[in-house]
Design an enzyme around this catalytic site. Sequence first.
Site, PDB file in Angstrom:
ATOM      1  N   TYR A  79     -12.012 -14.793  28.156  1.00 17.20           N
ATOM      2  CA  TYR A  79     -12.491 -16.060  27.582  1.00 17.20           C
ATOM      3  C   TYR A  79     -12.751 -15.891  26.096  1.00 17.20           C
ATOM      4  O   TYR A  79     -12.458 -16.775  25.296  1.00 17.20           O
ATOM      5  CB  TYR A  79     -13.781 -16.513  28.292  1.00 17.20           C
ATOM      6  CG  TYR A  79     -14.169 -17.913  27.881  1.00 17.20           C
ATOM      7  CD1 TYR A  79     -13.717 -19.014  28.601  1.00 17.20           C
ATOM      8  CD2 TYR A  79     -14.949 -18.142  26.749  1.00 17.20           C
ATOM      9  CE1 TYR A  79     -14.042 -20.298  28.215  1.00 17.20           C
ATOM     10  CE2 TYR A  79     -15.281 -19.430  26.354  1.00 17.20           C
ATOM     11  CZ  TYR A  79     -14.829 -20.506  27.085  1.00 17.20           C
ATOM     12  OH  TYR A  79     -15.135 -21.773  26.710  1.00 17.20           O
ATOM     13  N   PHE A 131       4.238 -39.196  11.834  1.00 14.59           N
ATOM     14  CA  PHE A 131       4.723 -38.921  13.182  1.00 14.59           C
ATOM     15  C   PHE A 131       3.848 -39.743  14.130  1.00 14.59           C
ATOM     16  O   PHE A 131       2.710 -40.069  13.797  1.00 14.59           O
ATOM     17  CB  PHE A 131       4.682 -37.420  13.507  1.00 14.59           C
ATOM     18  CG  PHE A 131       5.245 -37.154  14.871  1.00 14.59           C
ATOM     19  CD1 PHE A 131       6.598 -37.337  15.103  1.00 14.59           C
ATOM     20  CD2 PHE A 131       4.440 -36.782  15.926  1.00 14.59           C
ATOM     21  CE1 PHE A 131       7.132 -37.162  16.379  1.00 14.59           C
ATOM     22  CE2 PHE A 131       4.962 -36.598  17.206  1.00 14.59           C
ATOM     23  CZ  PHE A 131       6.312 -36.777  17.433  1.00 14.59           C
ATOM     24  N   THR A 132       4.383 -40.073  15.297  1.00 14.05           N
ATOM     25  CA  THR A 132       3.684 -41.012  16.201  1.00 14.05           C
ATOM     26  C   THR A 132       2.245 -40.579  16.501  1.00 14.05           C
ATOM     27  O   THR A 132       1.304 -41.356  16.332  1.00 14.05           O
ATOM     28  CB  THR A 132       4.455 -41.152  17.541  1.00 14.05           C
ATOM     29  OG1 THR A 132       4.695 -39.840  18.055  1.00 14.05           O
ATOM     30  CG2 THR A 132       5.774 -41.867  17.344  1.00 14.05           C
ATOM     31  N   ASP A 222       2.449 -30.163   8.164  1.00 13.24           N
ATOM     32  CA  ASP A 222       2.827 -30.158   9.578  1.00 13.24           C
ATOM     33  C   ASP A 222       4.094 -29.319   9.665  1.00 13.24           C
ATOM     34  O   ASP A 222       5.176 -29.750   9.261  1.00 13.24           O
ATOM     35  CB  ASP A 222       3.066 -31.596  10.054  1.00 13.24           C
ATOM     36  CG  ASP A 222       3.505 -31.660  11.518  1.00 13.24           C
ATOM     37  OD1 ASP A 222       4.009 -30.648  12.042  1.00 13.24           O
ATOM     38  OD2 ASP A 222       3.349 -32.725  12.133  1.00 13.24           O
ATOM     39  N   LYS A 265       7.889 -26.185  19.183  1.00 11.94           N
ATOM     40  CA  LYS A 265       9.188 -26.353  18.523  1.00 11.94           C
ATOM     41  C   LYS A 265       9.655 -25.026  17.907  1.00 11.94           C
ATOM     42  O   LYS A 265      10.261 -24.213  18.570  1.00 11.94           O
ATOM     43  CB  LYS A 265       9.086 -27.468  17.502  1.00 11.94           C
ATOM     44  CG  LYS A 265       8.902 -28.805  18.218  1.00 11.94           C
ATOM     45  CD  LYS A 265       8.750 -29.966  17.278  1.00 11.94           C
ATOM     46  CE  LYS A 265       8.820 -31.256  18.041  1.00 11.94           C
ATOM     47  NZ  LYS A 265      10.011 -32.035  17.723  1.00 11.94           N
ATOM     48  N   ARG A 388      13.685 -43.780  19.060  1.00 11.60           N
ATOM     49  CA  ARG A 388      12.835 -43.598  17.882  1.00 11.60           C
ATOM     50  C   ARG A 388      13.048 -44.820  16.994  1.00 11.60           C
ATOM     51  O   ARG A 388      13.761 -44.799  16.017  1.00 11.60           O
ATOM     52  CB  ARG A 388      13.179 -42.312  17.140  1.00 11.60           C
ATOM     53  CG  ARG A 388      12.880 -41.044  17.911  1.00 11.60           C
ATOM     54  CD  ARG A 388      11.439 -40.564  17.877  1.00 11.60           C
ATOM     55  NE  ARG A 388      10.484 -41.228  18.730  1.00 11.60           N
ATOM     56  CZ  ARG A 388       9.351 -40.664  19.158  1.00 11.60           C
ATOM     57  NH1 ARG A 388       9.057 -39.426  18.839  1.00 11.60           N
ATOM     58  NH2 ARG A 388       8.503 -41.327  19.886  1.00 11.60           N
ATOM     59  N   PHE A 454       5.534 -46.293  23.795  1.00 18.57           N
ATOM     60  CA  PHE A 454       6.841 -45.749  24.159  1.00 18.57           C
ATOM     61  C   PHE A 454       6.765 -44.766  25.324  1.00 18.57           C
ATOM     62  O   PHE A 454       7.740 -44.557  26.025  1.00 18.57           O
ATOM     63  CB  PHE A 454       7.522 -45.080  22.956  1.00 18.57           C
ATOM     64  CG  PHE A 454       6.800 -43.884  22.403  1.00 18.57           C
ATOM     65  CD1 PHE A 454       5.829 -44.029  21.432  1.00 18.57           C
ATOM     66  CD2 PHE A 454       7.098 -42.604  22.847  1.00 18.57           C
ATOM     67  CE1 PHE A 454       5.164 -42.926  20.914  1.00 18.57           C
ATOM     68  CE2 PHE A 454       6.438 -41.490  22.333  1.00 18.57           C
ATOM     69  CZ  PHE A 454       5.461 -41.654  21.369  1.00 18.57           C
TER      70      PHE A 454
END
Length: 481
Positions: A79, A131-132, A222, A265, A388, A454
């Site tokens: 932990y 970005f969303t 980002d 990613k 998109r 979406f």
Amino acid sequence: MDIRLSSGSVIPVEMHKVRIVQKTSLVPIARRLEAISNAGYNTFLLRTRDVFLDMLTDSGTNAMSDVQLAAMMVADDAYAGSESFYRLAEAVQEVLGFRHTIPVHQGRAAEHLLAKVFVKPGDVVLMNYHFTTTKAHMELAGATVSEIYTDEALNTQSGEPFRGNLAVQKFKEAIERYGPERIPFVRMEATTNLIGGQPFSLRNLREVREVAADYHIPLVLDGSLLSENAYFIKRREPGYADRSIREIILEMMSQVDILYLSGRKSTSVRGGLMATNSKEYYDRILAWLPVYEGFATYGGMSSKEIEAMAVGLREMTELDVAGAAPQFIEHFVGRLQGHGVPVVTPPGGLACHVDARRFLPHLPQREYPAGALAAAIYLTSGIRSMERGTISMDRDAEGHEVYADLELARLAVPRRVYTLSHIEYAVDRLTWLYRRRELVKGLRFVEEPKVLRFFFGRLEPLEDWGARLAEAFEADFGPLH
Ligand code: F0G
């Protein structure tokens, strides 16, 4: 690696061997029609058993390396104080040059923490493009998002190599207009997702940093597709051809106050992280970490993924890894262009983006051309792409549609997952669909969530076009394909 054949043409050749495979199947057109109808014409709601090539996203779906899998076996589940965390922090220091590492369960968790710590109601968050999930978090914190992109950013037929650049003059004007005290940070997104995976240049990043520093505005990056952006800098920016991806990434990071990324990613795992050299920022973010994510040494991630992320960070600095998706995408885009199919250029990272406005010029934006195209692509190929466009925008506070700048169907190319024959198949089916494009009509919502609609929204086809398209497909290819 791009290899020149004796004919003179260049193809992207895989620099890896496939040792573990996952079965996929192509269900017949009748089943695909049933599946997309059950999914409310929303590709997010399909089950993977009905999907042949899953090009919805590269998020959490890139192929991992044998070394990453091996690292997962030596994870230290504790932990607090896990050695796995310290191995990640070492990799962050080595590859990214940051002293402080904060693991989070995925990219949007970092956005949540940024909003919690830095953003107050009435603020304006400036960025090269939203970005969303970023936009949702900033708006939920009471801020607005303002995008300051260049004139070329929204041109889907551009030759400009760095469409993700932030417009520096407009940035200065925005700071004057809003006042620096209302701007909690400026956000640069690597290989800008929603405008077609388009990179920014190092020169632009340096200029943005200079202006931001003058006003003491932190620069947040980002870096979800960091290695791809570095790859494009190497390939496209004068002066960087001979620099390694590792050097370019370090140079990028030297301009950044806070880095966050979705580890799903570039690092090919399931997780996320934040990193900084500022003790002050680190302390402020860390205070909220146990509330929302977990203790400082795991932040909501499994220790197995933390180990794989440490390896993934180092591997993404290899040219063959950083370039794997961009080279396949370039080939994909080039082949479609050869058949006259309207695609976004220059080819970016992340995906081959099809321009739905040019593909389906007979559909007005209120009928969601990108959503209709994504559904039509699934019907004709079993390939799952992602809308998109306007469906990915939510309505404004008064309930009016907010039309997206671009209407794109995104065919993501997860790293090292698909082969060139898969790409050839996709090119063929998209070309067929383009020839029969007049059969595709619009969509209408039947269930519409208020936030990030979406994901779970359900729609229906106007004039039952799905059935007409399926009939035309079956007439050409028979019932089994
Ligand atoms: N930032 C960017 C640029 C992204 O592309 C994503 C996710 C996130 C943040 C959020 O990260 O998913 O780990 O919470 N993009 C995925 C996509 C979902 O399909 O493009 P996350």
